[in-house]
Scaffold this motif. Structure first.
Motif, PDB file in Angstrom:
ATOM      1  N   UNK A 127      52.920  31.939  39.415  1.00 26.86           N
ATOM      2  CA  UNK A 127      53.025  31.369  40.614  1.00 26.86           C
ATOM      3  C   UNK A 127      53.927  31.937  41.272  1.00 26.86           C
ATOM      4  N   UNK A 128      53.735  32.303  42.770  1.00 22.64           N
ATOM      5  CA  UNK A 128      54.826  32.866  43.409  1.00 22.64           C
ATOM      6  C   UNK A 128      55.448  32.045  44.730  1.00 22.64           C
ATOM      7  N   UNK A 164      57.407  31.184  58.050  1.00 21.84           N
ATOM      8  CA  UNK A 164      57.106  30.286  57.305  1.00 21.84           C
ATOM      9  C   UNK A 164      57.202  30.666  55.707  1.00 21.84           C
ATOM     10  N   UNK A 165      56.746  29.540  54.930  1.00 22.94           N
ATOM     11  CA  UNK A 165      56.861  29.724  53.475  1.00 22.94           C
ATOM     12  C   UNK A 165      55.365  29.541  52.723  1.00 22.94           C
ATOM     13  N   UNK A 166      55.023  30.161  51.801  1.00 20.65           N
ATOM     14  CA  UNK A 166      53.950  29.969  51.069  1.00 20.65           C
ATOM     15  C   UNK A 166      53.977  29.998  49.615  1.00 20.65           C
ATOM     16  N   UNK A 167      53.389  29.237  48.937  1.00 20.18           N
ATOM     17  CA  UNK A 167      53.291  29.312  47.362  1.00 20.18           C
ATOM     18  C   UNK A 167      52.167  29.000  46.618  1.00 20.18           C
ATOM     19  N   UNK A 168      51.945  29.570  45.485  1.00 20.22           N
ATOM     20  CA  UNK A 168      50.526  29.392  44.823  1.00 20.22           C
ATOM     21  C   UNK A 168      50.467  30.721  43.664  1.00 20.22           C
ATOM     22  N   UNK A 169      49.399  30.718  43.131  1.00 21.60           N
ATOM     23  CA  UNK A 169      49.175  31.745  42.160  1.00 21.60           C
ATOM     24  C   UNK A 169      49.422  32.972  42.785  1.00 21.60           C
ATOM     25  N   UNK A 170      50.248  34.049  41.921  1.00 18.24           N
ATOM     26  CA  UNK A 170      50.449  35.411  42.520  1.00 18.24           C
ATOM     27  C   UNK A 170      49.386  36.244  42.977  1.00 18.24           C
ATOM     28  N   UNK A 192      60.788  36.598  47.776  1.00 19.27           N
ATOM     29  CA  UNK A 192      59.614  36.502  47.079  1.00 19.27           C
ATOM     30  C   UNK A 192      60.120  36.470  45.691  1.00 19.27           C
ATOM     31  N   UNK A 193      59.795  35.163  45.136  1.00 21.15           N
ATOM     32  CA  UNK A 193      60.265  34.907  43.649  1.00 21.15           C
ATOM     33  C   UNK A 193      59.074  33.931  42.894  1.00 21.15           C
ATOM     34  N   UNK A 194      59.344  34.455  41.548  1.00 23.98           N
ATOM     35  CA  UNK A 194      58.453  33.617  40.809  1.00 23.98           C
ATOM     36  C   UNK A 194      58.886  32.304  40.491  1.00 23.98           C
ATOM     37  N   UNK A 195      57.836  31.295  40.418  1.00 20.94           N
ATOM     38  CA  UNK A 195      58.177  29.861  40.424  1.00 20.94           C
ATOM     39  C   UNK A 195      57.248  29.158  39.194  1.00 20.94           C
ATOM     40  N   UNK A 196      57.942  28.255  38.737  1.00 20.75           N
ATOM     41  CA  UNK A 196      57.189  27.306  37.780  1.00 20.75           C
ATOM     42  C   UNK A 196      56.433  26.240  38.427  1.00 20.75           C
TER      43      UNK A 196
END
Length: 97
Positions: free
Chosen positions: A5-6, A48-54, A82-86
């Protein structure tokens, strides 16, 4: 194994206010299964910000950079973080302001 996830923080420059850019951004993010938010800035950009599958984040970045809303004109997309997140920080995708 879970997909990577990113998380990204973005700013879109151009003619992106008064053209339903935020509404279309939310629709696109939801279609891709992303969470986060989008809002107008006083200087005429959209942030904005967004997160989810790479892979979905990559699709979203392409959409922000090249497609946008029908009446928008995108001059630039800046990804400032841009960062990897768990784990996801947001539960849905919202429009602020």
């Amino acid at each position: 194994m879970e997909a990577l996830k990113k998380h990204i923080r973005y700013e879109v420059f151009g003619h992106v206010q008064g053209v339903f850019f935020r509404k279309y951004t939310k629709t696109q993010a939801q279609k891709l299964g992303l969470t986060g938010w989008v809002e107008n800035t006083p200087r005429g950009t959209v942030i904005g910000e967004a997160e989810g599958p790479s892979d979905k984040i990559e699709e979203f970045k392409h959409w922000l950079r090249n497609i946008g809303s029908p009446k928008s004109r995108i001059d630039d997309l800046r990804i400032t973080n841009e960062t990897d997140i768990s784990q996801l920080k947001f539960h849905s995708f919202s429009v602020k302001k």
